[in-house]
Scaffold this motif. Structure first.
Motif, PDB file in Angstrom:
ATOM      1  N   ASP A  87      36.447  37.574  52.835  1.00 51.11           N
ATOM      2  CA  ASP A  87      36.520  38.660  52.151  1.00 51.11           C
ATOM      3  C   ASP A  87      37.017  37.322  50.099  1.00 51.11           C
ATOM      4  O   ASP A  87      38.185  36.942  50.719  1.00 51.11           O
ATOM      5  N   VAL A  88      36.339  37.547  49.167  1.00 49.10           N
ATOM      6  CA  VAL A  88      36.726  37.399  48.212  1.00 49.10           C
ATOM      7  C   VAL A  88      37.490  37.740  47.675  1.00 49.10           C
ATOM      8  O   VAL A  88      38.952  37.230  46.627  1.00 49.10           O
ATOM      9  N   VAL A  89      37.646  39.248  48.082  1.00 49.87           N
ATOM     10  CA  VAL A  89      38.609  39.852  47.256  1.00 49.87           C
ATOM     11  C   VAL A  89      39.336  41.167  48.057  1.00 49.87           C
ATOM     12  O   VAL A  89      38.485  41.162  48.821  1.00 49.87           O
ATOM     13  N   ILE A  90      39.957  41.872  47.748  1.00 45.69           N
ATOM     14  CA  ILE A  90      40.679  43.166  48.982  1.00 45.69           C
ATOM     15  C   ILE A  90      40.191  44.245  47.906  1.00 45.69           C
ATOM     16  O   ILE A  90      40.185  44.223  46.747  1.00 45.69           O
TER      17      ILE A  90
ATOM     18  N   PHE B 221      29.295  40.334  48.473  1.00 43.22           N
ATOM     19  CA  PHE B 221      29.516  40.134  47.434  1.00 43.22           C
ATOM     20  C   PHE B 221      31.127  40.754  46.697  1.00 43.22           C
ATOM     21  O   PHE B 221      31.539  41.726  46.955  1.00 43.22           O
ATOM     22  N   GLY B 222      31.532  39.288  45.947  1.00 42.70           N
ATOM     23  CA  GLY B 222      32.973  40.726  45.310  1.00 42.70           C
ATOM     24  C   GLY B 222      32.822  40.431  43.809  1.00 42.70           C
ATOM     25  O   GLY B 222      32.350  39.037  43.341  1.00 42.70           O
ATOM     26  N   TYR B 223      33.078  41.102  43.199  1.00 42.61           N
ATOM     27  CA  TYR B 223      33.492  41.030  41.502  1.00 42.61           C
ATOM     28  C   TYR B 223      34.437  41.516  40.741  1.00 42.61           C
ATOM     29  O   TYR B 223      34.388  43.195  41.418  1.00 42.61           O
ATOM     30  N   LYS B 224      35.243  41.041  40.418  1.00 43.46           N
ATOM     31  CA  LYS B 224      36.174  41.640  39.879  1.00 43.46           C
ATOM     32  C   LYS B 224      36.610  41.086  38.541  1.00 43.46           C
ATOM     33  O   LYS B 224      36.760  40.469  37.922  1.00 43.46           O
ATOM     34  N   PRO B 225      35.765  42.548  37.463  1.00 40.42           N
ATOM     35  CA  PRO B 225      35.908  42.632  36.259  1.00 40.42           C
ATOM     36  C   PRO B 225      36.630  42.161  35.018  1.00 40.42           C
ATOM     37  O   PRO B 225      36.770  41.327  34.461  1.00 40.42           O
ATOM     38  N   ASN B 226      37.802  42.682  35.827  1.00 40.15           N
ATOM     39  CA  ASN B 226      38.723  42.866  34.807  1.00 40.15           C
ATOM     40  C   ASN B 226      40.161  43.295  35.894  1.00 40.15           C
ATOM     41  O   ASN B 226      39.630  43.507  37.312  1.00 40.15           O
ATOM     42  N   ASP B 227      41.545  43.544  35.879  1.00 40.06           N
ATOM     43  CA  ASP B 227      42.245  43.973  36.593  1.00 40.06           C
ATOM     44  C   ASP B 227      42.343  45.381  36.849  1.00 40.06           C
ATOM     45  O   ASP B 227      42.645  45.677  38.192  1.00 40.06           O
ATOM     46  N   ARG B 228      41.845  46.421  36.514  1.00 39.59           N
ATOM     47  CA  ARG B 228      41.321  47.963  36.511  1.00 39.59           C
ATOM     48  C   ARG B 228      40.027  47.919  37.875  1.00 39.59           C
ATOM     49  O   ARG B 228      40.113  49.109  38.394  1.00 39.59           O
ATOM     50  N   HIS B 229      39.382  47.356  37.740  1.00 40.32           N
ATOM     51  CA  HIS B 229      38.048  47.111  38.575  1.00 40.32           C
ATOM     52  C   HIS B 229      37.705  46.093  39.660  1.00 40.32           C
ATOM     53  O   HIS B 229      37.470  44.704  39.251  1.00 40.32           O
ATOM     54  N   ASN B 230      37.402  46.397  41.022  1.00 43.09           N
ATOM     55  CA  ASN B 230      37.069  45.924  41.604  1.00 43.09           C
ATOM     56  C   ASN B 230      35.276  46.451  42.724  1.00 43.09           C
ATOM     57  O   ASN B 230      36.047  46.942  42.983  1.00 43.09           O
TER      58      ASN B 230
END
Length: 922
Positions: A109-112, A302-311
């Motif tokens: 995956d692209v994010v943890i 599908f990964g989405y990390k809009p900012n450091d607070r949300h994943n």
């Protein structure tokens, strides 16, 4: 001249002083990117020089250099090479923690995500017995087998059932079967809601997508109120952020096996988006006769990390498949017809047809959200769903015909392969072309002389929809104390019925049946209603077709019922840790409700059963202490009050509620010691687990007036038979170690010595409808050995890198104290056996700047072609054969195989097998 010598001497000393004082130290650490754990034995070298060192067991390194600037090259066998720039300043320069990831991580995956949901034991802060299998090992050693093969080199884990067909294996942990071991996918429970079992054919894609598997033996670290009696197995597909890239692979193996896989990762965009996708196809004839199979695997994330607070991350994965099956047989059958013998198939006009095919498609989807509320508080939530469609085929009707052949071992004729040509001929001879099971005995159903010859292939369908949410709030109370609190909600609806998959020349199938009223196991003559219908549609057993097409109600045969199971639980954990000491306490409580709906065998007003609810809970706690840098000890304990499974709550697959069930009680105690040094680490664990208060009840209607014990009973009375009092005590020791004498040699070993026994007596009690005891019978099981898994296992493995990127590895395992899968005081012990597996790996760097690679892997399992019995499902002693029976049957011959009576049923394990894979990474 003397002045000149002095000048040279002082000059030399001056330059030496400059050199000494210009040296500086570079420090740092290397971390495993999968598990976020220190990586021992990693090589750290300054690029372009011979200056280097390796990390210790804490992943730390210290390197002395005169270089002012340069690059550190970090390498580790099976991991990607990483380069880190450095500039020295002062005496010591710390480059911090360097994270490296395994090479050829099949799909990442692209994010943890789900960090608070996925309970992974790290650095023994959670004191448990744990073994972790990384992606590189899973992909290299699983080959064509189920993902369970990745766990064979783990203490107290036994894999059986492979001979049944693709996906039919099962594992036991510490002697407890799969319904008593919890399996999680990224924190999502995946054991069957009805019976707790695992069907690995539904998870054939797991070896493609798992970044690592962590086997937590015993109580485990999961905070959920799950049935981890034997242990908890976590399958984790998440990984760290990935650059753009992908791979394509192709594999071949024995038995005409072929597999292709392709994957692509977009990496993270500047706006925080990323996607991973993987597709594969496989097919093969199966090791044993009549065990063909094929399927596909897919994984989309599908990964989405809009900012450091949300994943956020959404993924869907599935493994639609179909495979023909082999069932256990007498040893004499295998000795006569060969160890690959299977009698579940035949031919119609030369075309292969299997009577026993499992086909299923079970997509799993989940949406993960990680929310960093503030610097000390985080919330992790996963919404998940799965939709299972499919079932298994089998014979239906009384007109089955088999081809009789001479068994050269017994010297007798016996039925073997299915004669579909004769079955077809019998079916088309039916005057109206409508087959049936009926014999004319039920009111309103006429007799038909052809019905004793009718036969179709039916499919028993098991369709379900499962939805759930798991959420965990973590609060750091201070630097040493963490609090977790969360909830676990699930709802499950399952539909079960039968349909025709092949009419074999018939035009339809007629069924008539009397309908039950509310409380009677068989129809009440005073309220007898007759229902009948004729079905004329057959349904494809392709798993993709089955997923989108269900039989209409008027096309169902034999049975049609559904159940709804709802589960709600809350859990919490308090954990304290400092540099040397850690302790935790966990607790969970849950309520589970069950209701059954029978549309086929009941009158309309009695189709809904009553609703049954049960409350369960667990508590567990433990502590660990690190001392003298290299040593640590731990101890923990836990108690479970576990609700009975749905299939034990309702009697005989009817709406009748079992009034005798109660929660099962499990008590687990563990202790362990771990040693770590630069070259060697090892763990020793001891455990004791007790499991009791299991109740299995059946019911039947008394056929005639009579007595049970001394109590008169009347025809039509419902009689319950309850089997309870079975208690198991499992104790044992486990050892595992890793030895790294050099950076290119890995040596691993394990041992497990268990003593798993039944205690006391099993009590069988007959009750009347008012639950008054009528007759009590006792069976002495005290000291009987628990079967289905080897109680003593030993293993040793080594991996050696001859030259850079070229390695060879081998694993040896010994299995002993393996007993038949029956409950008996004098259980049958199977012969011990040894297995050796070996493999060769080579990676060739290609492309611009050698950033791409082509990987080659060859495996050979059971190198020495050991012949062994992997399991038995009966407990026939040799003297039962020697005593003889009436008639010249082979059971009276007194024949044995390696000391085992040849009338026992079971499986031989696989002989020598091989597989080869080539993979291009870009």
């Amino acid at each position: 001249m003397k002045i000149f010598k002095n000048v040279l001497l002082y000059g030399f000393l001056f330059l030496s002083t400059i050199t000494v004082f210009s040296q500086s130290k570079i420090t740092g650490g290397v971390m495993d990117g999968e598990l976020n754990q220190p990586l021992a034995g990693a090589s750290v070298v300054i690029k372009g020089t011979t200056t280097g060192t390796s990390t210790d067991f804490d992943g730390k390194f210290v390197l002395t250099t005169t270089e002012k600037a340069g690059e550190l090259v970090i390498t580790y066998l099976g991991f990607e090479t990483k380069t880190v720039s450095f500039t020295t300043s002062g005496d010591v320069t710390n480059v911090g923690s360097i994270v490296i990831s395994p090479e050829s991580g099949q799909l990442e995956d692209v994010v943890i995500v789900g960090k608070g949901i996925i309970d992974v034991a790290k650095e023994r802060k959670t004191p448990i017995a744990v073994s972790t299998i990384k992606a590189v090992e899973i992909q290299s050693k699983v080959g064509t087998a189920d993902v369970t093969q990745a766990m064979v080199n783990t203490p107290s884990v036994y894999v059986a059932g492979q001979s049944g067909g693709y996906g039919d294996s099962r594992i036991t942990v510490r002697g407890f079967q799969q319904d008593n071991t919890a399996f999680l996918l990224n924190g999502q429970p995946i054991n069957g809601m009805e019976d707790g079992k695992m069907y690995w054919s539904n998870w054939s894609g797991m070896s493609d997508i798992a970044n690592f598997i962590q086997v937590q033996r015993g109580l485990g670290s999961s905070k959920l109120a799950i049935s981890s009696v034997g242990g908890t197995v976590n399958f984790v597909t998440k990984a760290t952020d990935k650059k753009e890239g992908g791979f394509a692979s192709m594999g071949v193996a024995n038995s005409d096996y072929f597999k292709t896989t392709a994957a692509y990762n977009t990496g993270m965009s500047a706006k925080g988006f990323g996607m991973s996708i993987m597709m594969s196809h496989w097919q093969g004839d199966g090791y044993n006769q009549g065990t063909r199979g094929e399927g596909q695997n897919y994984f989309i994330s599908f990964g989405y990390k809009p900012n450091d607070r949300h994943n956020f991350n959404f993924l869907i994965t599935g493994a639609p498949q179909s495979h023909d099956q082999n069932f256990t047989k007498k040893i004499s059958d295998y000795l006569g017809f060969g160890r690959k013998y299977n009698n579940n198939y035949g031919y119609l006009n030369g075309k292969y047809i299997s009577e026993r095919t499992n086909f299923y498609h079970k997509p799993v989807a989940n949406l993960n959200w990680d929310f960093n509320i503030n610097s000390t508080t985080s919330l992790s939530t996963v919404l998940y769903a799965s939709w299972g469609r499919g079932g298994g085929t089998g014979n239906y009707g009384s007109g089955k015909k088999n081809i009789s052949q001479l068994n050269p071992y017994t010297g007798q004729n016996q039925s073997t392969y299915i004669d579909y040509n004769q079955i077809y001929a019998n079916n088309i001879a039916d005057t109206d072309g409508i087959g049936s099971n009926e014999n004319g005995s039920n009111t309103g159903i006429p007799a038909d002389p052809y019905r004793s010859k009718n036969y179709v292939i039916r499919a028993s369908m098991n369709n379900h929809a499962w939805y759930g949410i798991v959420s965990n709030l973590k609060k750091e109370l201070n630097d040493n104390l963490n609090l977790n609190f969360g909830l676990d909600l699930r709802t499950y609806n399952g539909d079960h019925y039968r349909q025709v998959s092949n009419f074999l020349g018939l035009n339809g199938w007629f069924e008539g049946r009397p309908l039950r009223d509310n409380n009677h196991v068989v129809p009440n003559p005073n309220t007898l209603n007759i229902a009948s219908n004729t079905v004329n549609q057959s349904y494809n057993i392709n798993p993709w077709y089955a997923f989108f097409n269900a039989a209409d109600d008027n096309q169902k045969i034999d049975y049609d019922y559904s159940e709804t199971i709802s589960y709600g639980g809350v859990f919490g954990q308090l954990e304290y840790s400092n540099d040397n000491f850690s302790a935790f306490f966990q607790g969970a409580i849950s309520n589970q409700s069950h209701q059954r709906f029978d549309y086929y065998d009941y009158q309309d007003e009695f189709q809904d059963s009553e609703k049954v609810s049960n409350v369960g809970y667990n508590v567990k706690g433990g502590a660990a202490y690190n001392f003298a840098e290299k040593h640590s000890v731990y101890a923990n304990g836990g108690y479970y009050s576990r609700q009975p499974y749905h299939d034990n709550i309702f009697l005989n697959f009817t709406n009748q509620v079992n009034p005798l069930t109660e929660n099962e009680k499990v008590l687990g105690l563990e202790a362990g010691y771990t040693f770590k040094s630069k070259m060697f680490s090892g763990s020793l664990n001891a455990y004791r687990t007790t499991w009791e208060d299991r109740v299995v009840t059946t019911s039947a209607v008394q056929a005639t007036n009579g007595t049970i014990g001394t109590t008169p009973v009347l025809a039509g009375d419902v009689i319950f038979t309850s089997n309870q009092g079975v208690k198991q005590v499992h104790t044992g020791l486990e050892l595992d170690f890793v030895f790294k004498p050099t950076s290119n040699i890995d040596v691993k070993g394990f041992a497990s010595m268990g003593n798993w026994e039944y205690v006391d007596k099993a009590i069988s009690t007959k009750y009347d409808e008012s639950l008054n005891p009528l007759l009590v019978a006792e069976t002495d099981l005290d000291g009987g050995k628990v079967g289905d898994a080897a109680q003593t296992t030993w293993g040793l493995g080594a991996k050696y890198e001859f030259i850079k990127n070229f390695s060879i590895d081998a694993d040896w395992r010994n299995y002993d104290k393996l007993y038949a899968n029956v409950a008996a005081k004098d259980n049958l012990e199977l012969p011990s056996y040894d297995l050796v597996d070996a493999g060769i790996s080579y990676k060739m760097l290609v492309g611009k700047d050698k950033q791409n690679s082509v990987n080659f892997r060859f495996n050979m399992n059971n190198v020495f072609d050991e012949v062994y019995l992997s399991e038995l499902t009966s407990n026939i002693k040799t003297d039962a054969f020697i005593s003889g029976t009436s008639g010249p049957t082979y059971q009276s011959a007194g024949r044995v195989y390696k000391g085992i009576a040849d009338g026992n049923q079971g499986y031989f394990g696989f002989g020598r097998t091989w597989n080869f894979t080539v993979r291009y990474n870009f």
